[in-house]
Design a protein around this motif. Structure first.
Motif, short mmCIF file in Angstrom:
data_model
loop_
_atom_site.label_atom_id
_atom_site.label_comp_id
_atom_site.label_asym_id
_atom_site.label_seq_id
_atom_site.Cartn_x
_atom_site.Cartn_y
_atom_site.Cartn_z
N MET A 115 31.02 38.32 40.66
CA MET A 115 32.05 37.88 39.73
C MET A 115 31.78 36.45 39.34
SD MET A 115 35.41 37.28 42.10
CE MET A 115 35.25 36.20 43.51
N SER A 116 32.11 36.05 38.15
CA SER A 116 31.87 34.69 37.69
C SER A 116 33.04 33.82 38.06
CB SER A 116 31.68 34.68 36.17
OG SER A 116 32.88 35.08 35.54
N THR A 117 32.76 32.52 38.11
CA THR A 117 33.85 31.60 38.46
C THR A 117 34.92 31.59 37.39
OG1 THR A 117 32.53 29.83 37.49
CG2 THR A 117 32.41 30.09 39.88
N SER A 118 34.54 31.88 36.14
CA SER A 118 35.55 31.90 35.08
C SER A 118 36.53 33.04 35.27
CB SER A 118 34.85 32.02 33.72
OG SER A 118 34.09 33.21 33.68
N ALA A 119 36.08 34.12 35.97
CA ALA A 119 36.96 35.26 36.19
C ALA A 119 37.94 35.02 37.32
CB ALA A 119 36.13 36.51 36.48
N VAL A 120 37.70 33.97 38.10
CA VAL A 120 38.58 33.66 39.21
C VAL A 120 39.48 32.51 38.79
CG1 VAL A 120 38.70 32.96 41.62
CG2 VAL A 120 36.80 34.38 40.82
N ALA A 121 40.76 32.76 38.76
CA ALA A 121 41.72 31.76 38.30
C ALA A 121 42.92 31.79 39.23
CB ALA A 121 42.14 32.08 36.86
N PRO A 122 43.73 30.76 39.19
CA PRO A 122 44.95 30.78 39.99
C PRO A 122 45.75 32.05 39.71
CG PRO A 122 44.62 28.60 39.09
CD PRO A 122 43.58 29.48 38.46
N GLY A 123 46.22 32.69 40.76
CA GLY A 123 46.95 33.94 40.64
C GLY A 123 46.10 35.15 40.97
N THR A 124 44.77 35.00 40.99
CA THR A 124 43.90 36.12 41.36
C THR A 124 44.19 36.56 42.79
OG1 THR A 124 42.15 35.33 39.87
CG2 THR A 124 41.50 36.85 41.64
N ARG A 125 44.23 37.90 43.02
CA ARG A 125 44.46 38.44 44.35
C ARG A 125 43.18 39.09 44.85
NH1 ARG A 125 47.74 42.49 44.76
NH2 ARG A 125 48.83 41.98 46.70
N LEU A 126 42.80 38.73 46.07
CA LEU A 126 41.61 39.29 46.70
C LEU A 126 42.05 40.18 47.86
CD1 LEU A 126 39.46 36.02 46.85
CD2 LEU A 126 39.37 37.83 45.10
N ALA A 127 41.38 41.31 48.00
CA ALA A 127 41.69 42.27 49.06
C ALA A 127 43.16 42.65 49.06
CB ALA A 127 41.31 41.71 50.43
N GLU A 128 43.79 42.54 47.89
CA GLU A 128 45.19 42.91 47.69
C GLU A 128 46.14 42.17 48.64
OE1 GLU A 128 45.58 47.12 47.85
OE2 GLU A 128 44.37 47.46 46.05
N ARG A 129 45.74 40.96 49.08
CA ARG A 129 46.64 40.21 49.95
C ARG A 129 46.48 38.70 49.82
NH1 ARG A 129 45.19 41.00 56.29
NH2 ARG A 129 46.75 39.35 56.49
N PHE A 130 45.28 38.20 49.41
CA PHE A 130 45.06 36.76 49.36
C PHE A 130 45.19 36.28 47.91
CE2 PHE A 130 42.28 38.33 52.86
CZ PHE A 130 43.02 37.82 53.92
N ARG A 131 46.28 35.58 47.61
CA ARG A 131 46.54 35.11 46.24
C ARG A 131 46.08 33.67 46.10
NH1 ARG A 131 51.63 35.10 46.33
NH2 ARG A 131 52.10 32.87 46.16
N LEU A 132 45.12 33.45 45.20
CA LEU A 132 44.60 32.11 44.97
C LEU A 132 45.64 31.26 44.27
CD1 LEU A 132 40.97 32.95 43.77
CD2 LEU A 132 41.84 32.66 46.10
#
Length: 504
Positions: free
Chosen positions: A1-18
């Protein structure tokens, strides 16, 4: 995934919200995130598609997740697939060593206590064959929970692509540099590190901590030199692993948790630095200061000890006064006492002349086997000043055997001229375990001083009496073993009284 696709509010593993981007460096980004299941903050590293070492980082993180020492950053999750690559770890709040050094060097005991904790934690990591390899002041944190935390074990080395054939030695040198920084406020490297100036140099070598900062104990100077200053070792063996550092600092007082008084409206504390990445911005944190390590004041003891000593002296004076009054009253009365003690005539040839006290001309700390030959000579006079509340003591050592650095250390008295000595009474510290020797001679060199009396497991008032009267200008109280004292090992002498035969 690109860094541009990761933004505040992104959820990883359906539990970790950036939530907040903390820093970004070479394709790795650190976020403050929320674990929505456990409702706690966590640190999350994400990686750009062209980051070259994703697999190595995730593998190292998974290995580090098995470490159980609470002084090492906990890793909670690590994943690598076509869509996501991330590492989730503990969100640490507190002050880094860099922060703690903002106002100058730490108290030596504080610096040593922090590094001792870090060394012990890294020794546990090494047992699992996990290493740090890039220890910097930003990796050592004093948390708001009043604990030591070491950031970045295994993960940072993988992130930066660091490898070595001697990981134990590299981490031992890293710990030595952290101790150097704590003792001096300088970094023993060619460039500044984390805002700390580079250490000063002499003759092309870094100065030792004692050359940079006054008051650094000799044993901490020695530990630092053995860990990270090979040019200054002068034949002393290197400390080549975190376990070696742990053993060398075993006697230092560790920083202990203390109660924290929060204001009525506490500030929101943000996290510490990352797993080794440079932090470009950070909110102010609410942190607890390092707890002070209790130290005895040189030359005076504690206030309580002085009060108790004063009371004892007053009681003795009162007892002597009452005794004198009783004797005077008895002598003034017309009645004979039931038994008169027989006092030998001063002119009787069978009488023995009582021993006389001989006052030393001067005293100094005697460390012929150490680096500079001196052992707190500025306090040596306190052992012959006639005041039982003042004292001279050795440096603090990490073991009863003087940290295995030397065979002995002591207090050398210069009597001013050759005198005959019947005994020496030394008032030592109250803790048992001191082994002392009485040495005498006419030259202030260790090889010229002969052992004439010994005492083992000594404490308190100790009489060192030669089998026969000995003669010499120099009298040495020589410690070959020292007792535990305030988290270290010290030899202590409150007072020395030298007696000479009356006929001398």
């Amino acid at each position: 995934m690109s860094t541009s696709a990761v933004a505040p509010g992104t959820r990883l593993a359906e539990r970790f919200r950036l939530e907040d981007r903390v820093s970004e460096s070479d394709g790795a980004t650190l976020w403050k995130a929320i674990d929505e299941i456990l409702a706690r903050p966590v640190a999350v590293h994400t990686f750009s598609p062209d980051f070259p070492r994703v697999h190595e980082v995730v593998t190292a993180a998974r290995a580090a997740s098995r470490l159980t020492d609470p002084r090492l950053t906990q890793v909670f999750d690590a994943a690598e697939d076509d869509k996501h690559a991330y590492v989730v770890s503990e969100w640490v709040t507190g002050e880094t060593l860099t922060d703690l050094l903002a106002n100058g060097p730490l108290e030596p005991e504080r610096a040593a206590g922090l590094v001792a904790e870090a060394a012990e934690a890294l020794a546990h990591a090494h047992e699992a064959r996990l290493y740090h390899l890039c220890l910097r002041p930003a990796h050592l944190v004093w948390t708001t929970g009043n604990t030591v935390k070491v950031l970045g074990v295994a993960v940072d080395a993988a992130m930066y692509g660091l490898t070595t054939d001697q990981p134990a030695l590299d981490d031992a040198e890293g710990l030595g540099r952290l101790l150097y920084a704590g003792l001096t406020g300088h970094w023993p490297g060619d460039e500044e590190e984390g805002g700390l100036p580079a250490a000063p140099m002499t003759d092309g070598h870094f100065c030792t901590p004692r050359q940079v900062t006054a008051g650094v104990p000799g044993y901490l100077d020695t530990v630092t030199v053995r860990a990270c200053l090979p040019e200054s070792r002068k034949g002393q063996g290197a400390l080549s692993s975190p376990a070696d550092i742990t053993e060398a600092l075993a006697g230092v007082a560790r920083p202990m948790p203390i109660p924290i008084s929060y204001p009525s409206t506490p500030a929101v504390a943000s996290a510490s630095h990352t797993e080794g990445l440079d932090v470009t911005h950070r909110n102010q944190t609410t942190v607890a200061p390092l707890p002070p390590v209790q130290r005895r004041q040189q030359g005076g003891g504690s206030a309580l000890n002085r009060v108790l000593m004063t009371i004892v002296v007053l009681l003795v004076i009162a007892a002597v006064g009452v005794g004198a009054w009783t004797v005077g009253r008895s002598l003034g009365s017309g009645t004979e006492p039931e038994a008169q003690p027989t006092t030998p005539s001063a002119t009787s040839p069978s009488s023995s002349t009582p021993a006389q006290t001989v006052k030393p001309a001067k005293a100094r700390g005697f460390d012929p086997l150490g680096n500079d030959g001196d052992e707190k000579s500025d306090k040596a006079g306190l052992a012959i000043d006639g005041k039982p509340s003042t004292y001279w003591e050795t440096e603090g050592y990490t073991s009863p055997e003087l940290g295995n650095l030397k065979k002995g250390v002591g207090l050398l008295l210069d009597m001013g001229k050759s005198v005959q000595v019947s005994d020496v009474v030394a008032t030592l510290g109250s803790s048992p375990g001191a082994n002392v020797e009485l040495k005498m001679g006419d030259a202030p060199e260790l090889g010229s001083l002969k052992t004439v009396a010994t005492a083992k497991d000594a404490s308190g008032k100790t009489t060192l009496k030669p089998d026969q009267a000995a003669t010499g200008q120099y009298v040495l109280i020589w410690f070959t073993r020292v007792p535990a004292d305030a988290g270290k090992f010290h030899g202590t002498i409150y007072e020395v009284v030298v007696h000479s035969p009356g006929s001398a």
